[in-house]
Design a protein around this motif. Structure first.
Motif, PDB file in Angstrom:
ATOM      1  N   UNK A   1      32.709  -2.491   8.757  1.00 36.17           N
ATOM      2  CA  UNK A   1      31.733  -2.068   9.753  1.00 36.17           C
ATOM      3  C   UNK A   1      30.350  -1.880   9.172  1.00 36.17           C
ATOM      4  N   UNK A   2      30.060  -2.577   8.093  1.00 34.68           N
ATOM      5  CA  UNK A   2      28.773  -2.447   7.443  1.00 34.68           C
ATOM      6  C   UNK A   2      27.891  -3.671   7.653  1.00 34.68           C
ATOM      7  N   UNK A   3      28.355  -4.607   8.469  1.00 31.95           N
ATOM      8  CA  UNK A   3      27.578  -5.803   8.736  1.00 31.95           C
ATOM      9  C   UNK A   3      28.085  -6.437  10.025  1.00 31.95           C
ATOM     10  N   UNK A   4      27.215  -7.189  10.660  1.00 30.93           N
ATOM     11  CA  UNK A   4      27.597  -7.935  11.862  1.00 30.93           C
ATOM     12  C   UNK A   4      27.603  -9.421  11.538  1.00 30.93           C
ATOM     13  N   UNK A   5      28.269 -10.203  12.370  1.00 30.01           N
ATOM     14  CA  UNK A   5      28.350 -11.646  12.158  1.00 30.01           C
ATOM     15  C   UNK A   5      27.083 -12.302  12.681  1.00 30.01           C
ATOM     16  N   UNK A   6      26.508 -13.163  11.864  1.00 27.64           N
ATOM     17  CA  UNK A   6      25.312 -13.917  12.258  1.00 27.64           C
ATOM     18  C   UNK A   6      25.743 -15.248  12.842  1.00 27.64           C
ATOM     19  N   UNK A   7      24.961 -15.727  13.825  1.00 25.86           N
ATOM     20  CA  UNK A   7      25.368 -16.965  14.490  1.00 25.86           C
ATOM     21  C   UNK A   7      25.446 -18.143  13.527  1.00 25.86           C
ATOM     22  N   UNK A   8      24.746 -18.072  12.391  1.00 23.20           N
ATOM     23  CA  UNK A   8      24.761 -19.178  11.439  1.00 23.20           C
ATOM     24  C   UNK A   8      26.142 -19.417  10.843  1.00 23.20           C
ATOM     25  N   UNK A   9      27.074 -18.461  11.053  1.00 22.30           N
ATOM     26  CA  UNK A   9      28.416 -18.607  10.492  1.00 22.30           C
ATOM     27  C   UNK A   9      29.301 -19.526  11.325  1.00 22.30           C
ATOM     28  N   UNK A  10      28.803 -19.976  12.494  1.00 18.11           N
ATOM     29  CA  UNK A  10      29.659 -20.745  13.415  1.00 18.11           C
ATOM     30  C   UNK A  10      30.214 -22.024  12.803  1.00 18.11           C
ATOM     31  N   UNK A  11      29.427 -22.647  11.941  1.00 12.99           N
ATOM     32  CA  UNK A  11      29.860 -23.910  11.350  1.00 12.99           C
ATOM     33  C   UNK A  11      30.651 -23.736  10.065  1.00 12.99           C
TER      34      UNK A  11
ATOM     35  N   UNK B   1       0.806  -1.211   0.000  1.00  8.13           N
ATOM     36  CA  UNK B   1       0.000   0.000   0.000  1.00  8.13           C
ATOM     37  C   UNK B   1       0.840   1.262   0.000  1.00  8.13           C
ATOM     38  N   UNK B   2       2.092   1.151  -0.428  1.00 12.62           N
ATOM     39  CA  UNK B   2       2.933   2.340  -0.511  1.00 12.62           C
ATOM     40  C   UNK B   2       3.481   2.798   0.826  1.00 12.62           C
ATOM     41  N   UNK B   3       3.332   1.979   1.864  1.00  5.74           N
ATOM     42  CA  UNK B   3       3.854   2.361   3.176  1.00  5.74           C
ATOM     43  C   UNK B   3       5.367   2.262   3.148  1.00  5.74           C
ATOM     44  N   UNK B   4       6.055   3.311   3.606  1.00  5.59           N
ATOM     45  CA  UNK B   4       7.507   3.343   3.607  1.00  5.59           C
ATOM     46  C   UNK B   4       8.024   2.664   4.862  1.00  5.59           C
ATOM     47  N   UNK B   5       8.852   1.657   4.663  1.00  3.41           N
ATOM     48  CA  UNK B   5       9.485   0.968   5.791  1.00  3.41           C
ATOM     49  C   UNK B   5      10.845   1.603   6.013  1.00  3.41           C
ATOM     50  N   UNK B   6      11.030   2.182   7.164  1.00  8.98           N
ATOM     51  CA  UNK B   6      12.270   2.915   7.445  1.00  8.98           C
ATOM     52  C   UNK B   6      13.454   1.967   7.489  1.00  8.98           C
ATOM     53  N   UNK B   7      14.581   2.465   7.053  1.00 10.58           N
ATOM     54  CA  UNK B   7      15.795   1.666   7.056  1.00 10.58           C
ATOM     55  C   UNK B   7      16.586   1.811   8.333  1.00 10.58           C
ATOM     56  N   UNK B   8      17.568   0.941   8.482  1.00 14.51           N
ATOM     57  CA  UNK B   8      18.461   0.997   9.639  1.00 14.51           C
ATOM     58  C   UNK B   8      19.699   1.811   9.277  1.00 14.51           C
ATOM     59  N   UNK B   9      20.388   2.363  10.291  1.00 11.88           N
ATOM     60  CA  UNK B   9      21.602   3.133  10.007  1.00 11.88           C
ATOM     61  C   UNK B   9      22.614   2.316   9.201  1.00 11.88           C
ATOM     62  N   UNK B  10      23.167   2.949   8.201  1.00 10.69           N
ATOM     63  CA  UNK B  10      24.199   2.386   7.324  1.00 10.69           C
ATOM     64  C   UNK B  10      23.683   1.292   6.388  1.00 10.69           C
ATOM     65  N   UNK B  11      22.352   1.143   6.298  1.00 11.61           N
ATOM     66  CA  UNK B  11      21.805   0.203   5.318  1.00 11.61           C
ATOM     67  C   UNK B  11      22.096   0.656   3.895  1.00 11.61           C
ATOM     68  N   UNK B  12      21.974   1.960   3.648  1.00 14.51           N
ATOM     69  CA  UNK B  12      22.251   2.506   2.323  1.00 14.51           C
ATOM     70  C   UNK B  12      23.725   2.395   1.983  1.00 14.51           C
ATOM     71  N   UNK B  13      24.590   2.646   2.979  1.00 17.08           N
ATOM     72  CA  UNK B  13      26.039   2.558   2.748  1.00 17.08           C
ATOM     73  C   UNK B  13      26.465   1.131   2.408  1.00 17.08           C
ATOM     74  N   UNK B  14      25.856   0.155   3.089  1.00 16.44           N
ATOM     75  CA  UNK B  14      26.180  -1.245   2.786  1.00 16.44           C
ATOM     76  C   UNK B  14      25.760  -1.589   1.366  1.00 16.44           C
ATOM     77  N   UNK B  15      24.592  -1.101   0.973  1.00  9.64           N
ATOM     78  CA  UNK B  15      24.102  -1.332  -0.401  1.00  9.64           C
ATOM     79  C   UNK B  15      25.063  -0.735  -1.426  1.00  9.64           C
ATOM     80  N   UNK B  16      25.503   0.502  -1.194  1.00 11.55           N
ATOM     81  CA  UNK B  16      26.408   1.174  -2.141  1.00 11.55           C
ATOM     82  C   UNK B  16      27.740   0.428  -2.215  1.00 11.55           C
ATOM     83  N   UNK B  17      28.237  -0.023  -1.054  1.00 12.26           N
ATOM     84  CA  UNK B  17      29.521  -0.746  -1.024  1.00 12.26           C
ATOM     85  C   UNK B  17      29.429  -2.015  -1.867  1.00 12.26           C
ATOM     86  N   UNK B  18      28.381  -2.799  -1.649  1.00 10.16           N
ATOM     87  CA  UNK B  18      28.220  -4.043  -2.402  1.00 10.16           C
ATOM     88  C   UNK B  18      28.044  -3.764  -3.892  1.00 10.16           C
TER      89      UNK B  18
END
Length: 891
Positions: free
Chosen positions: A610-620, A552-569
């Protein structure tokens, strides 16, 4: 008695018709200069042959020395000022007879005597009494005979031309004489830019249209000719300079039966002079075969336009001026959008979308009825349009990440819903990118209107490149069948993803091309060898979310540095060659895995920055230690997302389960999906939903829509008629057939396939209310791998919860999917634990402290089901490896 001296007139010899006949332009007395056909008196020249015509098909031949007789006179007289006398006129014609004199110092030389002396004319001996002039001519003739000169020579019969009036294969003739400059004599000027000539020494008679230009023409209407403005002046301009002059002609191409060629006079190129004087304009189709000098032609035309000479007297420039500060710049190509557009990052850090000037990309094929063939197939121009993919790949391999020079040619204003376009010429080194693309047959030159100045500054090079591509049969111009790309789009398709997953897992590192970057950790990758396109979620990390538009066109706000991570990738990966390793896929059909660019792990790079954190799924994973170390370094340096990070102090934990938050919401389950997915309505909104439904039905009853007036588009909200013959709000998912649509009822969660006749446009006032059905997944529970066991689980799960009221608690989120627990409102029965205790589902282990008590309780229920051999455990332990985690797939 002495004869009176003849009256001498002055004029300029325009044309020599034969050895004894010329056309003289008299001195003008206002208006066009009058012409006089003058024959030499008392002599006869050998006759020249005539060109075969429709009336006279038989080919005649020259009399001996006829050509030499004419050539002698031509070389003596053409274009020169002469004196002449008229002795008599031929009865019934406009032809005059007399003598022509050339001035030699203070003396006048009789041209007739010169020709007779060379044995090129025969003296007439008619009449009773000869005058002194005739006697002198006879004496000169006798001397020529004695000396065996000219036509009196013993081998005179050998001096006859073998004329080629037509050339059987003009194109082959041009190709075999490519670049050769023929010595030639212009025999006729048809108009300002078309001449007939003899190519020497083999006497090929050709009609030559001057390459690259066109002068005003003479339009024929029956027997009459109507000249266009300046047509007469242009013809006179060319005729006075070229007619019967010795020139050089280079044949450049063929147009119908005529040749395209460049005529070079000793004083220069006549085409350039015509352009400079405003008698001609450049012609794009002809310029394409001009081998060189395009810029000189265009410059000459530009000069005459600016001075408004002759045919340009009413000229008004159409090209809008470009700010000189932005006229030229350099930048790095970061994206090739398609074969005529790209994005360049300039030195100041800004990015600009640019379009290649005067270039037309490949187009989709059309059916015989003229319509583009699409059907219900999803449009994918990059893969479906012939040579579109090859064109994109050519530019991608040549330009991505490279520094280029950009020259703005023109700016195309916004029109017809399309935004403004900056059209440019892009060069890398000395290579014009558009020219290289066209020469490969991967694009064509755009045909501009003749008065359209908005074109590439190297437009003629593009035309020449296209001519070469056509000649060599390259790409779009090839007679071979166009290459096809049968690409399977696996993105978001759960069933296809499951089919491809085992193969991709076994393949190890796979070469790919990043086609699109949706966020810092979400990419669309094309795998050439596997001929498929997948959505890849980077494993082992959790990137901050970007701002996005929801339902319905509702804007979902982003998290800090979400745009920077996108630009980097995007800057590091987009449209570059990469390698991927697929680990598993999620419930939405997206693959989870690792991506390497130049052997650098992108997940690790994002964590280091510093554009991402480690997820626990990476342990293995084998990269876990590197990821943790990189995250610790980023935390220490307070990079990006860790800018406000504070080291947490260890505290004594009394009860690990105290960290789990329980905020129960009362919900009603409206639909059950697979696997372990369901839709709910919140109990406190039930009244609002019912009122909204009543208003919707009343609105559609009061204003019934006209059947067929609504065009269904994927993603649109609509009104859909359910089996109970009531209207509900729905979202269009896809076309299910020629006359069927798949819809999702957004307030209940069920998916149906309906005929198009049961779809209507949703009234505007019902668009603003957000969907009332919310999708959730059961937390800490996973389904078995066996298909039969999955069926048992689905049946039990549906019967257990559908249309029942529960208490819902949100536990965690994975890739924007909410995982929850459901509890019975009265008995407080945990539905997830019940599924495990019945031997229908397995425990999904989580490492967070807040879930340890629940996981322990669930594992206890699972052990009890094993012990009692319930359902999946009836034949014993079916698990090979129950160390399930995010990204796990049973081996």
């Amino acid at each position: 008695m002495a004869q009176p001296s003849p009256v001498l007139h002055k004029g300029i010899v325009k044309q020599v018709l034969s050895g004894d006949s010329v056309i003289i332009r008299e001195q003008p007395r206002g208006g066009p200069p009058p012409e006089k056909n003058l024959g030499l008196s008392n002599v006869t020249a050998p006759k020249l042959c005539r060109r075969p015509t429709l009336a006279v098909s038989a080919e005649s031949r020259d009399e001996p020395f006829a050509w030499e007789s004419r050539e002698f006179l031509r070389k003596q007289l053409i274009g020169k000022e002469v004196f002449y006398s008229v002795e008599y006129n031929a009865p019934g014609s406009n032809k005059h007879y007399g003598c022509i004199y050339l001035k030699n110092g203070d003396q006048l030389v009789n041209v007739t005597e010169l020709s007779v002396m060379e044995g090129l004319l025969e003296v007439k001996r008619g009449g009773i009494k000869l005058n002194d002039d005739q006697s002198k001519l006879i004496d000169l003739e006798e001397a020529a005979k004695a000396a065996e000169k000219g036509k009196w020579a013993t081998n005179a019969s050998e001096h006859v031309r073998n004329i080629h009036w037509s050339i059987e294969n003009p194109k082959h003739f041009v190709d075999s004489n490519n670049g050769k400059d023929f010595e030639a004599i212009i025999e006729h000027v048809r108009d300002g830019c078309t001449v007939r000539a003899f190519l020497l020494p083999d006497f090929y008679h050709v009609t030559v249209m001057m390459t690259g230009i066109k002068t005003p023409m003479f339009k024929r209407d029956g027997p009459n000719e109507t000249p266009e403005p300046f047509a007469v002046e242009a013809k006179f301009f060319t005729e006075s300079r070229l007619l019967q002059r010795e020139v050089k002609i280079r044949l450049d191409g063929v147009s119908n039966a005529n040749f395209l060629g460049t005529v070079i006079h000793p004083a220069g190129n006549i085409a350039q002079l015509l352009l400079r004087e405003g008698f001609a304009r450049c012609v794009d189709w002809s310029m394409s075969v001009l081998p060189s000098g395009h810029d000189v032609y265009r410059s000459a035309e530009r000069s005459s336009k600016q001075m408004k000479k002759r045919m340009w007297k009413d000229y008004q420039p159409t090209t809008p001026s470009v700010n000189i500060d932005n006229k030229e710049f350099t930048g790095k190509v970061i994206e090739v959008i398609n074969s005529d557009a790209m994005v360049v990052k300039r030195s100041d850090g800004t990015s600009k979308k640019i379009f290649l000037s005067s270039l037309r990309p490949p187009r989709s094929a059309t059916r015989e009825d003229g319509e583009q063939s699409s059907g219900n197939k999803k449009s994918r121009p990059l893969y479906d349009v012939p040579y579109m993919f090859e064109a994109r790949e050519f530019l991608r391999n040549k330009l991505i990440g490279k520094k280029v020079n950009v020259c703005v040619d023109y700016i195309k204003p916004a029109s017809d819903g399309y935004p403004e376009k900056t059209c440019v010429t892009v060069t890398i080194g000395t290579i014009n990118v558009a020219e290289a693309l066209i020469s490969k047959g991967l694009a064509t030159a755009l045909r501009h209107r003749q008065d359209d100045d908005q074109r590439s500054s190297h437009y003629d090079d593009l035309l020449s490149a296209e001519t070469r591509a056509i000649k060599n049969g390259k790409g779009l111009h090839s007679k071979k069948e166009a290459p096809t790309h049968r690409i399977s789009d696996v993105s978001g398709d759960v069933s296809k993803a499951k089919q491809f997953l085992p193969f991709l897992q076994r393949a190890g590192r796979i070469n790919g091309i990043v086609e699109f970057v949706a966020s810092g950790s979400r990419l669309r990758v094309y795998l050439p060898k596997e001929t498929c396109v997948i959505t890849l979620l980077l494993a082992g990390i959790e990137c901050p979310r970007m701002q996005s538009n929801g339902n319905q066109g509702i804007v979902i706000s982003g998290q800090p540095y979400g745009e920077e991570a996108y630009i980097y990738t995007k800057e590091h990966c987009l449209q570059k060659d990469v390698e991927i390793e697929v680990s598993t896929c999620d419930r939405a059909g997206n693959f989870i895995g690792w991506l390497f660019i130049e052997d650098v792990n992108l997940s690790l790079s994002l964590v280091k920055e510093g554009l991402s954190s480690v997820h626990f799924s990476a342990e293995k994973s084998p990269f876990y230690s590197h990821l943790v170390m990189a995250e610790e370094n980023a935390k220490s340096a307070k990079l990006k997302i860790w800018a406000n990070y504070e080291e947490t102090k260890p505290v004594e934990v009394v009860d690990d389960t105290s960290e789990r938050q329980c905020n129960y919401e009362k919900v009603v389950v409206t639909e059950v999906g697979t696997p372990l997915c369901f839709w709910v309505q919140h109990a406190d909104t039930a009244k609002d939903i019912e009122q909204m439904m009543e208003r919707l039905r009343a609105s559609l009853s009061a204003n019934p829509p006209v059947p067929g007036s609504y065009t269904a588009r994927r993603g649109d909200l609509c009104a859909a008629l359910f089996i109970d013959n009531n209207w509900y709000r729905a979202r269009i998912l896809k076309n299910a057939g020629p006359k069927e649509i798949t819809v999702l009822y957004i307030d209940f969660g069920n998916i149906e396939v309906l005929p198009i006749s049961k779809i209507r446009a949703l009234p505007h006032e019902f668009l603003s209310m957000k969907p009332q059905a919310v999708e959730y997944y059961v937390a800490l529970v996973r389904e078995p791998n066996d298909e039969e066991m999955k069926g048992d689980l689905d049946d039990f799960f549906r019967n257990k919860i559908l249309n029942q009221m529960f208490l819902l608690n949100k536990e965690y989120k994975i890739n924007n999917q909410e995982y929850v627990t459901l509890s019975n409102t009265e008995s407080k029965e945990d539905i997830g634990r019940t599924l495990i205790a019945e031997g229908l589902a397995l425990v999904e282990k989580r490492n967070e402290k807040r879930f340890q008590k629940m996981v322990k309780d669930y594992l206890s229920a699972q052990e009890s089901a094993k012990k009692n051999r319930l359902n999946m455990w009836r034949y014993g332990d079916i698990t090979d490896d129950d160390a399930k985690e995010f990204g796990y797939s049973a081996k």
